[in-house]
Design a protein around this motif. Structure first.
Motif, PDB file in Angstrom:
ATOM      1  N   PRO A 110       0.964  -1.213   0.053  1.00  9.61           N
ATOM      2  CA  PRO A 110      -0.045  -0.123  -0.089  1.00  9.61           C
ATOM      3  C   PRO A 110       0.761   1.251   0.021  1.00  9.61           C
ATOM      4  O   PRO A 110       0.417   2.227  -0.670  1.00  9.61           O
ATOM      5  N   TRP A 111       2.111   1.284   0.659  1.00 11.67           N
ATOM      6  CA  TRP A 111       2.925   2.401   0.903  1.00 11.67           C
ATOM      7  C   TRP A 111       3.371   2.702  -0.569  1.00 11.67           C
ATOM      8  O   TRP A 111       3.550   3.844  -1.000  1.00 11.67           O
ATOM      9  N   LEU A 112       3.946   1.630  -1.359  1.00 18.26           N
ATOM     10  CA  LEU A 112       4.385   1.942  -2.654  1.00 18.26           C
ATOM     11  C   LEU A 112       3.319   2.216  -3.659  1.00 18.26           C
ATOM     12  O   LEU A 112       3.583   3.077  -4.549  1.00 18.26           O
ATOM     13  N   LEU A 113       2.334   1.764  -3.717  1.00 13.27           N
ATOM     14  CA  LEU A 113       0.954   2.337  -4.430  1.00 13.27           C
ATOM     15  C   LEU A 113       0.906   3.828  -4.101  1.00 13.27           C
ATOM     16  O   LEU A 113       0.636   4.713  -5.206  1.00 13.27           O
ATOM     17  N   ASP A 114       1.031   4.304  -3.030  1.00  7.78           N
ATOM     18  CA  ASP A 114       1.075   5.822  -2.749  1.00  7.78           C
ATOM     19  C   ASP A 114       2.037   6.455  -3.039  1.00  7.78           C
ATOM     20  O   ASP A 114       1.940   7.589  -3.641  1.00  7.78           O
ATOM     21  N   ALA A 115       3.226   5.919  -3.256  1.00  5.97           N
ATOM     22  CA  ALA A 115       4.634   6.655  -3.491  1.00  5.97           C
ATOM     23  C   ALA A 115       4.859   6.727  -4.721  1.00  5.97           C
ATOM     24  O   ALA A 115       5.251   7.667  -5.546  1.00  5.97           O
ATOM     25  N   LEU A 116       4.240   5.573  -5.560  1.00  3.46           N
ATOM     26  CA  LEU A 116       4.561   5.687  -7.099  1.00  3.46           C
ATOM     27  C   LEU A 116       3.717   6.547  -7.845  1.00  3.46           C
ATOM     28  O   LEU A 116       2.824   6.995  -7.239  1.00  3.46           O
ATOM     29  N   PRO A 117       3.979   6.868  -9.019  1.00  2.00           N
ATOM     30  CA  PRO A 117       2.923   7.713  -9.903  1.00  2.00           C
ATOM     31  C   PRO A 117       1.787   6.933 -10.195  1.00  2.00           C
ATOM     32  O   PRO A 117       1.837   5.899 -10.359  1.00  2.00           O
ATOM     33  N   ALA A 118       0.760   7.865  -9.965  1.00  6.53           N
ATOM     34  CA  ALA A 118      -0.711   7.061 -10.064  1.00  6.53           C
ATOM     35  C   ALA A 118      -0.882   6.882 -11.573  1.00  6.53           C
ATOM     36  O   ALA A 118      -0.528   7.684 -12.536  1.00  6.53           O
ATOM     37  N   PRO A 119      -1.493   5.619 -12.038  1.00  4.99           N
ATOM     38  CA  PRO A 119      -1.829   5.347 -13.307  1.00  4.99           C
ATOM     39  C   PRO A 119      -3.116   6.483 -13.752  1.00  4.99           C
ATOM     40  O   PRO A 119      -3.847   6.761 -12.867  1.00  4.99           O
ATOM     41  N   ALA A 120      -3.339   6.733 -14.982  1.00  3.77           N
ATOM     42  CA  ALA A 120      -4.352   7.333 -15.355  1.00  3.77           C
ATOM     43  C   ALA A 120      -5.819   6.472 -15.349  1.00  3.77           C
ATOM     44  O   ALA A 120      -6.527   6.881 -14.886  1.00  3.77           O
ATOM     45  N   ALA A 121      -5.362   5.298 -15.244  1.00  2.14           N
ATOM     46  CA  ALA A 121      -6.448   4.251 -15.065  1.00  2.14           C
ATOM     47  C   ALA A 121      -6.086   3.082 -14.778  1.00  2.14           C
ATOM     48  O   ALA A 121      -4.942   2.379 -15.266  1.00  2.14           O
ATOM     49  N   VAL A 122      -6.857   2.320 -13.886  1.00  4.08           N
ATOM     50  CA  VAL A 122      -6.510   0.854 -13.608  1.00  4.08           C
ATOM     51  C   VAL A 122      -7.664   0.057 -14.258  1.00  4.08           C
ATOM     52  O   VAL A 122      -8.903   0.297 -13.852  1.00  4.08           O
ATOM     53  N   VAL A 123      -7.616  -0.453 -15.377  1.00  8.61           N
ATOM     54  CA  VAL A 123      -8.407  -1.263 -15.932  1.00  8.61           C
ATOM     55  C   VAL A 123      -8.629  -2.682 -15.685  1.00  8.61           C
ATOM     56  O   VAL A 123      -7.613  -3.428 -15.807  1.00  8.61           O
ATOM     57  N   HIS A 124      -9.696  -3.116 -15.057  1.00  4.75           N
ATOM     58  CA  HIS A 124      -9.935  -4.381 -14.552  1.00  4.75           C
ATOM     59  C   HIS A 124     -10.618  -5.438 -15.583  1.00  4.75           C
ATOM     60  O   HIS A 124     -11.825  -4.883 -16.020  1.00  4.75           O
ATOM     61  N   LEU A 166     -11.766   0.803 -13.679  1.00  3.12           N
ATOM     62  CA  LEU A 166     -12.662   0.942 -14.859  1.00  3.12           C
ATOM     63  C   LEU A 166     -12.928  -0.357 -15.229  1.00  3.12           C
ATOM     64  O   LEU A 166     -11.561  -1.359 -15.450  1.00  3.12           O
ATOM     65  N   LYS A 167     -14.030  -1.125 -15.489  1.00  2.00           N
ATOM     66  CA  LYS A 167     -14.208  -2.339 -15.630  1.00  2.00           C
ATOM     67  C   LYS A 167     -14.393  -2.580 -17.194  1.00  2.00           C
ATOM     68  O   LYS A 167     -15.117  -1.964 -17.791  1.00  2.00           O
ATOM     69  N   VAL A 168     -13.867  -3.738 -17.662  1.00  2.00           N
ATOM     70  CA  VAL A 168     -13.992  -3.983 -19.170  1.00  2.00           C
ATOM     71  C   VAL A 168     -14.390  -5.573 -19.070  1.00  2.00           C
ATOM     72  O   VAL A 168     -13.875  -6.354 -18.622  1.00  2.00           O
ATOM     73  N   ASP A 169     -15.723  -5.795 -19.851  1.00  2.00           N
ATOM     74  CA  ASP A 169     -16.099  -7.099 -20.071  1.00  2.00           C
ATOM     75  C   ASP A 169     -15.089  -7.901 -21.100  1.00  2.00           C
ATOM     76  O   ASP A 169     -14.876  -7.581 -22.039  1.00  2.00           O
ATOM     77  N   ALA A 170     -14.184  -9.055 -20.072  1.00  2.00           N
ATOM     78  CA  ALA A 170     -13.382  -9.838 -20.812  1.00  2.00           C
ATOM     79  C   ALA A 170     -13.780 -11.049 -21.405  1.00  2.00           C
ATOM     80  O   ALA A 170     -13.035 -11.690 -21.762  1.00  2.00           O
ATOM     81  N   SER A 171     -15.268 -11.364 -21.475  1.00  4.56           N
ATOM     82  CA  SER A 171     -15.779 -12.851 -21.747  1.00  4.56           C
ATOM     83  C   SER A 171     -15.841 -12.814 -23.223  1.00  4.56           C
ATOM     84  O   SER A 171     -15.797 -13.977 -23.582  1.00  4.56           O
ATOM     85  N   ALA A 172     -16.093 -11.578 -23.903  1.00  7.42           N
ATOM     86  CA  ALA A 172     -15.809 -11.879 -25.395  1.00  7.42           C
ATOM     87  C   ALA A 172     -14.719 -12.138 -25.854  1.00  7.42           C
ATOM     88  O   ALA A 172     -13.493 -11.703 -25.429  1.00  7.42           O
ATOM     89  N   PRO A 173     -14.717 -12.840 -26.854  1.00  5.28           N
ATOM     90  CA  PRO A 173     -13.448 -13.467 -27.519  1.00  5.28           C
ATOM     91  C   PRO A 173     -12.710 -12.221 -28.174  1.00  5.28           C
ATOM     92  O   PRO A 173     -12.970 -11.307 -28.356  1.00  5.28           O
ATOM     93  N   SER A 174     -11.289 -12.530 -28.342  1.00  2.95           N
ATOM     94  CA  SER A 174     -10.390 -11.450 -28.794  1.00  2.95           C
ATOM     95  C   SER A 174     -10.846 -11.184 -30.225  1.00  2.95           C
ATOM     96  O   SER A 174     -11.405 -12.184 -31.030  1.00  2.95           O
ATOM     97  N   ARG A 180     -12.366  -2.608 -26.498  1.00  2.00           N
ATOM     98  CA  ARG A 180     -12.804  -1.707 -25.462  1.00  2.00           C
ATOM     99  C   ARG A 180     -11.925  -1.020 -24.738  1.00  2.00           C
ATOM    100  O   ARG A 180     -12.007   0.229 -24.280  1.00  2.00           O
ATOM    101  N   LEU A 181     -10.910  -1.760 -24.782  1.00  2.00           N
ATOM    102  CA  LEU A 181      -9.577  -1.055 -24.109  1.00  2.00           C
ATOM    103  C   LEU A 181      -9.065   0.496 -24.892  1.00  2.00           C
ATOM    104  O   LEU A 181      -8.870   1.284 -24.315  1.00  2.00           O
ATOM    105  N   ALA A 182      -9.036  -0.026 -26.165  1.00  2.00           N
ATOM    106  CA  ALA A 182      -8.803   1.213 -27.080  1.00  2.00           C
ATOM    107  C   ALA A 182      -9.686   2.538 -26.910  1.00  2.00           C
ATOM    108  O   ALA A 182      -9.267   3.438 -26.886  1.00  2.00           O
ATOM    109  N   VAL A 183     -10.958   2.165 -26.737  1.00  2.00           N
ATOM    110  CA  VAL A 183     -11.933   3.247 -26.339  1.00  2.00           C
ATOM    111  C   VAL A 183     -11.643   3.838 -25.032  1.00  2.00           C
ATOM    112  O   VAL A 183     -11.823   5.062 -24.967  1.00  2.00           O
ATOM    113  N   VAL A 184     -11.393   2.975 -23.831  1.00  2.00           N
ATOM    114  CA  VAL A 184     -10.912   3.784 -22.772  1.00  2.00           C
ATOM    115  C   VAL A 184      -9.793   4.762 -22.961  1.00  2.00           C
ATOM    116  O   VAL A 184      -9.846   5.728 -22.376  1.00  2.00           O
TER     117      VAL A 184
END
Length: 200
Positions: A110-124, A166-174, A180-184
């Motif tokens: 948790p300390w490292l997460l606070d210390a490191l540069p925050a990402p523009a987004a965490v996409v799950h 940010l949540k992305v539905d990954a159940s669809a085939p590649s 959807r990631l590109a849209v984000v």
């Protein structure tokens, strides 16, 4: 700009990350893909072959050491890169793994997460654990039980940080998840450009 991808094994993080990089490059933009692995797949394969399973605290200590090293090195590389940085996995993944084993979050991650540069987004990348398990069995390169994947999915959802992902539905085939990631990414770039204009 840093984008972090998270998700349980079999959610398609690495595949989606590579496809996203190809799409961004096709648009003529600079992009760097960095992997924050912890050696978990190699350990699971080796453990399955030998018929052994490391104690949870031992496995976590090994994984955390590799993960932290990769994250620190890759953030250094990201700081020297002018363009989009896509990080496949991060410290959030290790925190979720700890949750599956009933281990405490501890103070370092948790300390490292606070210390490191925050990402523009965490996409799950969200996927049903049963589908993720089917994908893992089909590729035959690692070994995960359905129960472990269900616990991993639950642990992600219990992270304090999960609500901000940010949540992305990954159940669809590649390549649908990558699209959807590109849209984000485009939305984030637009928001960043608008914020820059307002600041000027």
């Amino acid at each position: 700009m840093i984008i972090v991808l998270t998700g349980i094994d079999g959610s398609g993080k690495s595949t989606a990350a590579r496809a996203l990089v190809s799409a961004v490059e096709a648009d003529g933009c600079r992009v760097l893909l960095l992997n924050n692995h912890a050696g978990r797949r190699s350990m699971s394969v080796l453990g399955a072959k030998l018929g052994i399973r490391l104690p949870d605290r031992v496995a976590d200590a090994i994984e955390t050491t590799f993960r932290v090293w990769n994250v620190l090195v890759n953030h250094l590389r990201a700081s020297r890169f002018d363009g989009l940085v896509v990080m496949d996995r991060h410290l959030y993944c290790q925190l979720a793994l700890r949750g599956t084993k009933g281990l405490r979050r501890g103070r370092l991650l948790p300390w490292l997460l606070d210390a490191l540069p925050a990402p523009a987004a965490v996409v799950h990348l969200e996927v049903d654990p049963r589908l993720a398990h089917h994908r893992i069995v089909s590729r035959g390169t690692d070994a995960e039980t359905l129960d472990d994947l269900v616990a991993f999915d639950r642990a992600y959802r219990q992270l304090p940080e999960y609500s901000s992902f940010l949540k992305v539905d990954a159940s669809a085939p590649s390549p649908e998840p990558a699209r959807r990631l590109a849209v984000v990414v485009r939305q984030l770039k637009t928001a960043e450009a608008q914020a820059a204009l307002q600041n000027d």
